[in-house]
Design a protein around this motif. Structure first.
Motif, mmCIF file in Angstrom:
data_model
loop_
_atom_site.group_PDB
_atom_site.id
_atom_site.type_symbol
_atom_site.label_atom_id
_atom_site.label_comp_id
_atom_site.label_asym_id
_atom_site.label_seq_id
_atom_site.Cartn_x
_atom_site.Cartn_y
_atom_site.Cartn_z
ATOM 1 N N ARG A 60 63.532 96.909 41.555
ATOM 2 C CA ARG A 60 63.596 95.372 41.725
ATOM 3 C C ARG A 60 62.280 94.838 40.946
ATOM 4 N NH1 ARG A 60 63.186 92.209 47.764
ATOM 5 N NH2 ARG A 60 60.936 92.890 47.365
ATOM 6 N N LEU A 61 62.608 93.810 40.357
ATOM 7 C CA LEU A 61 61.532 93.005 39.829
ATOM 8 C C LEU A 61 61.244 91.928 40.541
ATOM 9 C CD1 LEU A 61 62.876 92.940 35.909
ATOM 10 C CD2 LEU A 61 61.598 94.663 37.281
ATOM 11 N N SER A 62 59.978 91.400 40.477
ATOM 12 C CA SER A 62 59.584 90.047 41.425
ATOM 13 C C SER A 62 58.918 89.506 40.257
ATOM 14 C CB SER A 62 58.450 90.778 42.359
ATOM 15 O OG SER A 62 59.130 91.346 43.273
ATOM 16 N N CYS A 63 58.944 88.127 40.673
ATOM 17 C CA CYS A 63 58.098 87.085 39.479
ATOM 18 C C CYS A 63 57.642 86.151 40.717
ATOM 19 C CB CYS A 63 59.114 86.330 38.748
ATOM 20 S SG CYS A 63 58.415 85.222 37.680
ATOM 21 N N ALA A 64 56.257 86.256 40.875
ATOM 22 C CA ALA A 64 55.280 85.231 41.709
ATOM 23 C C ALA A 64 55.071 84.129 40.758
ATOM 24 C CB ALA A 64 54.172 86.027 42.058
ATOM 25 N N PHE B 99 73.352 93.669 38.842
ATOM 26 C CA PHE B 99 72.047 92.968 38.961
ATOM 27 C C PHE B 99 72.254 91.736 40.048
ATOM 28 C CE2 PHE B 99 69.773 93.627 34.814
ATOM 29 C CZ PHE B 99 69.956 95.054 34.877
ATOM 30 N N THR B 100 71.327 91.421 40.783
ATOM 31 C CA THR B 100 71.713 90.260 41.857
ATOM 32 C C THR B 100 70.283 89.621 41.799
ATOM 33 O OG1 THR B 100 72.736 91.626 43.259
ATOM 34 C CG2 THR B 100 71.969 89.513 44.165
ATOM 35 N N VAL B 101 70.020 88.316 41.679
ATOM 36 C CA VAL B 101 68.968 87.377 41.616
ATOM 37 C C VAL B 101 68.886 86.658 42.931
ATOM 38 C CG1 VAL B 101 70.240 85.556 40.475
ATOM 39 C CG2 VAL B 101 67.698 85.628 40.107
ATOM 40 N N SER B 102 67.755 86.475 43.338
ATOM 41 C CA SER B 102 67.384 86.034 44.678
ATOM 42 C C SER B 102 65.925 85.207 44.559
ATOM 43 C CB SER B 102 67.397 86.602 45.813
ATOM 44 O OG SER B 102 66.546 87.818 45.652
ATOM 45 N N ARG B 103 65.919 84.677 45.709
ATOM 46 C CA ARG B 103 64.443 83.587 45.359
ATOM 47 C C ARG B 103 64.163 83.443 47.065
ATOM 48 N NH1 ARG B 103 64.652 78.426 42.119
ATOM 49 N NH2 ARG B 103 62.620 78.222 42.883
ATOM 50 N N ASN C 295 57.192 81.723 47.034
ATOM 51 C CA ASN C 295 57.021 81.372 45.786
ATOM 52 C C ASN C 295 57.409 82.548 44.818
ATOM 53 O OD1 ASN C 295 56.359 78.746 46.478
ATOM 54 N ND2 ASN C 295 54.294 79.002 45.601
ATOM 55 N N THR C 296 58.573 83.185 45.151
ATOM 56 C CA THR C 296 58.803 84.417 44.365
ATOM 57 C C THR C 296 60.310 84.567 44.169
ATOM 58 O OG1 THR C 296 57.003 85.720 45.394
ATOM 59 C CG2 THR C 296 58.628 86.915 44.249
ATOM 60 N N VAL C 297 60.764 85.144 42.889
ATOM 61 C CA VAL C 297 61.990 85.225 42.379
ATOM 62 C C VAL C 297 62.160 86.672 42.192
ATOM 63 C CG1 VAL C 297 61.589 84.723 40.121
ATOM 64 C CG2 VAL C 297 64.145 84.493 41.178
ATOM 65 N N TYR C 298 63.270 87.234 42.594
ATOM 66 C CA TYR C 298 63.665 88.699 42.577
ATOM 67 C C TYR C 298 64.902 89.043 41.687
ATOM 68 C CZ TYR C 298 60.561 88.509 46.828
ATOM 69 O OH TYR C 298 59.694 88.290 47.771
ATOM 70 N N LEU C 299 64.732 90.152 41.034
ATOM 71 C CA LEU C 299 65.856 90.499 40.476
ATOM 72 C C LEU C 299 66.205 91.929 40.759
ATOM 73 C CD1 LEU C 299 68.084 89.854 37.921
ATOM 74 C CD2 LEU C 299 66.628 91.151 36.420
ATOM 75 N N GLN C 300 67.183 92.231 41.586
ATOM 76 C CA GLN C 300 67.658 93.610 42.096
ATOM 77 C C GLN C 300 68.366 94.208 41.042
ATOM 78 O OE1 GLN C 300 66.725 95.376 44.678
ATOM 79 N NE2 GLN C 300 67.808 97.032 43.723
#
Length: 121
Positions: free
Chosen positions: A17-21, A66-70, A75-80
């Motif tokens: 799982r990637l995170s982007c803050a 893959f699943t993207v969520s936020r 203030n974070t978006v995720y990529l599972q």
């Protein structure tokens, strides 16, 4: 400023799982996207999510895996990323866009520094 994290080494079939803050801007007003760049290849679109999280887009190569969520409160978006394949190996970047549903690289204005995902066979 965008800070991507969560990359690493994983075996084929595994998950990450990637995170982007995001900081320094009104995160919830922007669509967010994930792109990736493999060695020797051009940066390519992976996934995007609208500012509200109500709509998402995926590259055909990652659909169903893959699943993207936020979370706008964080203030974070995720990529599972599930069922990872060796061909998913790349540096993954997050980016912001003022457009509603941007899927083209040139539609994004700000980019994070990238996080490396390596999938071993």
């Amino acid at each position: 400023q965008l800070q991507a994290s969560g990359g690493g080494l994983v075996q084929a079939g595994g998950s990450l799982r990637l995170s982007c803050a995001a900081s320094g801007r009104t995160f919830s007003r922007y669509a967010m996207g994930w792109f990736r760049q493999a060695p020797g290849k051009e940066r390519e679109f992976v996934s995007a999510i609208t500012w509200s999280g109500g709509s998402t887009d995926y590259a055909d190569s990652v659909k169903g895996r893959f699943t993207v969520s936020r979370d706008n409160a964080k203030n974070t978006v995720y990529l599972q990323m599930n069922s990872l394949k060796p061909e998913d190996t790349a540096v993954y970047y997050c980016a912001t866009s003022r457009l509603l549903r941007p899927i083209v690289l040139t539609e994004y204005e700000y980019w994070g520094q990238g996080t490396l995902v390596t999938v071993s066979s």
